[in-house]
Scaffold this motif. Structure first.
Motif, short mmCIF file in Angstrom:
data_model
loop_
_atom_site.label_atom_id
_atom_site.label_comp_id
_atom_site.label_asym_id
_atom_site.label_seq_id
_atom_site.Cartn_x
_atom_site.Cartn_y
_atom_site.Cartn_z
N THR A 36 0.83 -1.19 0.00
CA THR A 36 0.00 0.00 0.00
C THR A 36 0.87 1.25 0.00
O THR A 36 2.09 1.18 0.08
CB THR A 36 -1.01 -0.01 1.17
OG1 THR A 36 -1.99 1.00 0.95
CG2 THR A 36 -0.33 0.19 2.52
N ILE A 42 -3.77 6.04 5.75
CA ILE A 42 -4.01 4.60 5.63
C ILE A 42 -3.51 3.89 6.88
O ILE A 42 -2.35 4.01 7.25
CB ILE A 42 -3.30 4.04 4.38
CG1 ILE A 42 -3.85 4.71 3.12
CG2 ILE A 42 -3.47 2.52 4.31
CD1 ILE A 42 -3.07 4.39 1.86
N VAL A 88 -3.01 -2.40 -2.59
CA VAL A 88 -3.99 -1.37 -2.22
C VAL A 88 -3.48 0.02 -2.57
O VAL A 88 -2.53 0.51 -1.96
CB VAL A 88 -4.32 -1.44 -0.71
CG1 VAL A 88 -5.36 -0.38 -0.34
CG2 VAL A 88 -4.79 -2.83 -0.31
N GLN A 89 -4.12 0.64 -3.56
CA GLN A 89 -3.90 2.06 -3.82
C GLN A 89 -5.06 2.81 -3.18
O GLN A 89 -5.97 2.20 -2.60
CB GLN A 89 -3.81 2.32 -5.32
CG GLN A 89 -2.56 1.73 -5.94
CD GLN A 89 -2.40 2.11 -7.39
OE1 GLN A 89 -2.93 3.11 -7.86
NE2 GLN A 89 -1.65 1.31 -8.13
N HIS A 90 -5.05 4.14 -3.26
CA HIS A 90 -6.11 4.89 -2.58
C HIS A 90 -6.53 6.13 -3.36
O HIS A 90 -5.80 6.62 -4.22
CB HIS A 90 -5.65 5.29 -1.17
CG HIS A 90 -4.54 6.28 -1.15
ND1 HIS A 90 -4.75 7.64 -1.09
CD2 HIS A 90 -3.19 6.12 -1.20
CE1 HIS A 90 -3.59 8.27 -1.08
NE2 HIS A 90 -2.62 7.36 -1.16
N THR A 91 -7.71 6.61 -3.03
CA THR A 91 -8.24 7.83 -3.64
C THR A 91 -7.42 9.02 -3.16
O THR A 91 -6.77 8.97 -2.13
CB THR A 91 -9.72 8.03 -3.26
OG1 THR A 91 -9.83 8.12 -1.83
CG2 THR A 91 -10.59 6.90 -3.79
N CYS A 93 -4.68 10.23 -4.09
CA CYS A 93 -3.24 9.95 -3.93
C CYS A 93 -2.43 10.99 -4.72
O CYS A 93 -2.73 11.25 -5.89
CB CYS A 93 -2.93 8.55 -4.46
SG CYS A 93 -1.18 8.08 -4.29
N LEU A 153 -8.89 -0.51 -4.28
CA LEU A 153 -8.81 0.94 -4.18
C LEU A 153 -9.45 1.32 -2.85
O LEU A 153 -10.62 0.98 -2.59
CB LEU A 153 -9.53 1.62 -5.34
CG LEU A 153 -9.43 3.14 -5.40
CD1 LEU A 153 -7.97 3.58 -5.59
CD2 LEU A 153 -10.29 3.69 -6.53
N TYR A 154 -8.68 1.96 -1.99
CA TYR A 154 -9.13 2.38 -0.66
C TYR A 154 -9.62 3.82 -0.74
O TYR A 154 -8.90 4.69 -1.24
CB TYR A 154 -7.97 2.27 0.33
CG TYR A 154 -8.28 2.77 1.71
CD1 TYR A 154 -9.13 2.06 2.56
CD2 TYR A 154 -7.70 3.94 2.19
CE1 TYR A 154 -9.40 2.50 3.83
CE2 TYR A 154 -7.97 4.39 3.48
CZ TYR A 154 -8.82 3.67 4.29
OH TYR A 154 -9.09 4.11 5.56
N ASP A 155 -10.81 4.08 -0.26
CA ASP A 155 -11.38 5.42 -0.26
C ASP A 155 -10.99 6.11 1.05
O ASP A 155 -11.46 5.71 2.12
CB ASP A 155 -12.89 5.36 -0.40
CG ASP A 155 -13.53 6.72 -0.61
OD1 ASP A 155 -13.11 7.69 0.06
OD2 ASP A 155 -14.45 6.82 -1.43
N VAL A 156 -10.13 7.12 0.97
CA VAL A 156 -9.64 7.77 2.19
C VAL A 156 -10.73 8.62 2.88
O VAL A 156 -10.54 9.04 4.01
CB VAL A 156 -8.39 8.66 1.92
CG1 VAL A 156 -7.22 7.82 1.45
CG2 VAL A 156 -8.71 9.79 0.94
N LEU A 161 -12.87 -0.31 1.13
CA LEU A 161 -12.06 -0.91 0.07
C LEU A 161 -12.98 -1.37 -1.06
O LEU A 161 -14.03 -1.96 -0.80
CB LEU A 161 -11.33 -2.15 0.58
CG LEU A 161 -10.06 -1.98 1.37
CD1 LEU A 161 -9.60 -3.32 1.92
CD2 LEU A 161 -8.98 -1.35 0.52
#
Length: 165
Positions: A36, A42, A88-91, A93, A153-156, A161
């Protein structure tokens, strides 16, 4: 004169007072490894209901499966009990918010020196890069079918997820 790390060392002493992982062998108790982003929003263990000792956590800008990340996953899968890998990437970013060139210009300005030689790995199409990174892990000859691999995709803003791959 106060040390720049005094506050952190004081917190560490508090942590050590109730430390309970002594003697732990380092095997991922839940069989999970997570790749990640280094983003401070996160909390990789808590977001999937795990505790210290349960998983191998690999963090880098953008949460990419770089060559060094793949080395860590090879070790995890073959020697440390990993049988599930989450990419896991995230919003929102920073690595997906601008082009490589734009990020390099920003860094050059902030540092006051040319950073154009640096390879950042900016993410042009986030969902596609998640799919590509999952493929990199699945197709690695020393990982292959030894581990199940998923891309998320993780929504911060919500903490949720979404499985992408």
């Amino acid at each position: 004169m106060e040390n720049a790390f005094d506050d952190l060392l004081a917190h560490n002493r508090d942590f050590a007072a109730s430390f309970d992982l002594q003697g732990f062998d380092g095997v991922a108790k839940s069989g999970v490894a997570m790749v990640t982003c280094m983003d401070s929003r996160i909390d990789p263990l808590r977001m999937v209901g795990l505790q210290p000792g349960d998983a191998k956590i690999l963090r880098n800008p953008g949460g990419r499966t770089t060559e060094r990340t793949l080395v860590a996953l090879v070790l995890g899968v073959n020697l440390l009990g990993v049988d599930r890998v989450l990419v896991v990437q995230h919003t929102r970013c920073a690595m997906a918010s601008k082009s490589e060139r734009e990020l390099l210009v920003d860094i050059s300005k902030a540092a006051g020196t040319d950073a154009s030689w640096l390879d950042l790995g900016a993410i042009e199409h986030q969902r596609l890069s998640i799919i590509e990174d999952v493929h990199r892990v699945r197709s690695h000859p020393l990982i292959g079918d030894r581990a199940r691999v998923g891309g998320f995709l993780y929504d911060v803003d919500t903490g949720l997820l979404e499985q992408v791959a």
